[in-house]
Design a protein around this motif. Structure first.
Motif, PDB file in Angstrom:
ATOM      1  N   HIS A 197      43.360  40.197  42.655  1.00  0.00           N
ATOM      2  CA  HIS A 197      42.611  39.899  40.985  1.00  0.00           C
ATOM      3  C   HIS A 197      42.597  40.668  39.705  1.00  0.00           C
ATOM      4  O   HIS A 197      40.982  41.598  40.192  1.00  0.00           O
TER       5      HIS A 197
ATOM      6  N   TYR B  94      35.358  37.073  43.342  1.00  0.00           N
ATOM      7  CA  TYR B  94      37.049  36.142  43.104  1.00  0.00           C
ATOM      8  C   TYR B  94      37.131  34.906  44.440  1.00  0.00           C
ATOM      9  O   TYR B  94      37.254  34.124  43.876  1.00  0.00           O
TER      10      TYR B  94
ATOM     11  N   VAL C  18      32.075  46.651  35.407  1.00  0.00           N
ATOM     12  CA  VAL C  18      33.248  47.112  35.623  1.00  0.00           C
ATOM     13  C   VAL C  18      33.736  47.149  37.172  1.00  0.00           C
ATOM     14  O   VAL C  18      35.128  46.608  38.110  1.00  0.00           O
TER      15      VAL C  18
ATOM     16  N   HIS D 233      39.288  43.156  31.920  1.00  0.00           N
ATOM     17  CA  HIS D 233      38.514  43.825  31.432  1.00  0.00           C
ATOM     18  C   HIS D 233      38.039  43.655  30.044  1.00  0.00           C
ATOM     19  O   HIS D 233      39.104  45.046  29.764  1.00  0.00           O
TER      20      HIS D 233
ATOM     21  N   SER E  24      38.893  43.364  43.602  1.00  0.00           N
ATOM     22  CA  SER E  24      39.872  42.971  43.229  1.00  0.00           C
ATOM     23  C   SER E  24      40.862  42.775  44.451  1.00  0.00           C
ATOM     24  O   SER E  24      42.213  42.360  44.660  1.00  0.00           O
TER      25      SER E  24
ATOM     26  N   PRO F  16      40.950  42.776  37.286  1.00  0.00           N
ATOM     27  CA  PRO F  16      39.615  42.568  36.497  1.00  0.00           C
ATOM     28  C   PRO F  16      40.056  41.809  34.705  1.00  0.00           C
ATOM     29  O   PRO F  16      39.114  40.548  34.480  1.00  0.00           O
TER      30      PRO F  16
ATOM     31  N   LYS G  25      34.398  44.450  39.447  1.00  0.00           N
ATOM     32  CA  LYS G  25      35.305  44.036  39.458  1.00  0.00           C
ATOM     33  C   LYS G  25      36.233  44.269  39.968  1.00  0.00           C
ATOM     34  O   LYS G  25      37.437  43.796  41.065  1.00  0.00           O
ATOM     35  N   LEU G  26      36.308  46.104  40.161  1.00  0.00           N
ATOM     36  CA  LEU G  26      37.161  46.824  40.621  1.00  0.00           C
ATOM     37  C   LEU G  26      37.555  46.461  42.558  1.00  0.00           C
ATOM     38  O   LEU G  26      38.667  46.881  43.386  1.00  0.00           O
TER      39      LEU G  26
END
Length: 448
Positions: free
Chosen positions: A185, A438, A156, A189, A163, A187, A159-160
């Motif tokens: 972007h 991403y 996670v 999640h 982002s 996440p 992803k952050l």
């Protein structure tokens, strides 16, 4: 160019030896004084260390009678140290068991931005019932569950940190467009442990991600390190054990599809330095003479998960200790300590004395040349990519290392003379800046 050592300064209050605070030179209040840490950070930077490191845990450790207890929150402290230094990396410990991914990802991104790309995260799963009870739990989660949560936590966080694309900020004053929403972007999640919807509220930082550090040497810990870690802090007592760990971790990293050169293994060493070997041994003995053995026995009983009063100072460890499989806390440290006691037939008194300096890390008393020889031997014989330097006494032990061991390592071509043009902590560790997941995905889709 000769392969270069990676040196990390592990800073702990008045030093890693539990009796260091009792020496005439030591300030018992130094563990909460900013000036103390600024002085240490500048000393390590003078020695061209790659990084400095602060341990942490969300509980009050042990008996406060034993040594200076409590600690400043490391991300807060490292933010202050970022403004007092120019080059050195800043590694903070933070738990995946007792934090949320969003808040912690934001804090590390902020430190990376403030420091110009020098942040690192020592990822821990936090053992111990004391910490669990501070967060409303009756007992600590099982070892495997803590690592499963840690893996999702880090996924996670990645992803952050991704982002925001690197060029999401446009800053076009004439058009009135500050940023490009298409390059954000969220996440979104949904997992076993976490549900995180939105993008981070901090832009992507200079390193992309902070340097990812891990310190567990259990089977779960090594699997996690092979998948994620870029530096590993570890503890071994012998060259053979260190070589075995090094080879195993590099092999696991390759099997996980990663370049083994992108994970740096840094065993801990507690150097006690004297102008002669006899002087170093005498300094070590002074520290041992200041150990309060009742404190050490209490700590050892808790680590070995024994009832109070189970250990006798002048006897050896009981034959019927719990197996490693029964330990839900610090499995690898448990095994290391038990094996040390068995291998060298140590009494509890002798074991407490050995652990007083480094809690299971290698302790070494000698001249600057002997300390440099030991470091070079492990480095060249496939046991380490560098070392986690853990001075027994601070600040004097770090100053001695920087003033007398560092010049020897430099003369041997093992350590840089100056920092040079590389700016980020990842640069210093020879690591690439991670691509935004991403953006990489979009590029791959276009090719297909």
């Amino acid at each position: 160019m000769t392969r270069q050592l990676h040196l990390n300064a592990f800073l702990m209050s008045t030093g890693h030896h539990e009796a260091s605070w009792r020496l005439p030179e030591s300030d018992p209040h130094a563990h909460v004084e900013l000036d103390h840490y600024v002085r240490l950070a500048k000393s390590a930077e003078r020695g061209t260390f790659d990084s400095l490191f602060l341990a942490d845990g969300p509980q009050l450790w042990g008996n406060i009678a034993q040594r200076p207890a409590g600690a400043l929150e490391p991300l807060t402290l490292l933010t202050a140290l970022a403004t007092a230094t120019e080059h050195i990396g800043l590694i903070a410990t933070a738990s995946t068991s007792y934090n949320s991914p969003y808040n912690l990802a934001r804090k590390f991104a902020s430190l990376d931005i403030i420091s110009g790309g020098r942040a690192g995260w020592n990822i821990v799963t936090t053992a111990g019932a004391e910490a669990a009870r501070n967060f409303g739990l009756d007992a600590e989660p099982a070892h495997a569950e803590r690592y499963a949560r840690a893996a999702e936590f880090l996924d996670v966080a990645l992803k952050l940190w991704d982002s925001w694309e690197d060029d999401a900020i446009i800053g076009d004053k004439s058009a009135g467009v500050w940023g490009d929403d298409a390059k954000i972007h969220p996440p979104r999640h949904q997992g076993t442990y976490f549900s995180v919807e939105g993008a981070l509220n901090v832009p992507r930082s200079p390193q992309g991600y902070p340097l990812l550090v891990q310190a567990g040497s259990s089977e779960d810990g090594k699997r996690f390190a092979a998948r994620y870690a870029e530096a590993v802090f570890t503890a071994q007592q012998t060259l053979k054990d260190a070589q075995d760990f090094y080879a195993d971790l590099k092999s696991r990293t390759a099997a996980a599809g990663r370049d083994p050169e992108h994970i740096k293994v840094l065993p801990g060493i507690v150097p006690v330095i004297g102008s002669t070997e006899a002087e170093a041994r005498a300094a070590e003995q002074v520290l041992e003479d200041h150990i309060v053995y009742t404190h050490g026995v209490d700590r050892l009983e808790r680590l070995l998960q024994l009832e109070p009063g189970s250990l006798e100072l002048d006897a050896r460890l009981p034959a019927d200790l719990p197996s490693e499989d029964a330990i839900e806390g610090a499995k690898s440290r448990y095994t290391l300590i038990v094996e040390l006691a068995r291998r060298e037939s140590l009494t509890v008194r002798q074991l407490v004395g050995r652990l007083g300096g480094g809690r299971g890390h290698l302790t070494f008393a000698g001249t600057p040349e002997q300390v440099a020889d030991a470091i070079e031997r492990w480095f060249t014989l496939g046991a380490a990519d560098g070392f986690n330097i853990m001075p027994a006494v601070l600040p004097s032990g770090l100053d001695l290392f920087v003033d007398h061991v560092v010049p020897i390592l430099r003369a041997r071509g093992l350590l840089r003379e100056e920092y040079g043009p590389r700016r980020t902590l990842r640069d210093r560790y020879g690591l690439p800046r991670p691509a935004n997941q991403y953006t990489a995905h979009q590029y791959t889709a276009t090719l297909v």
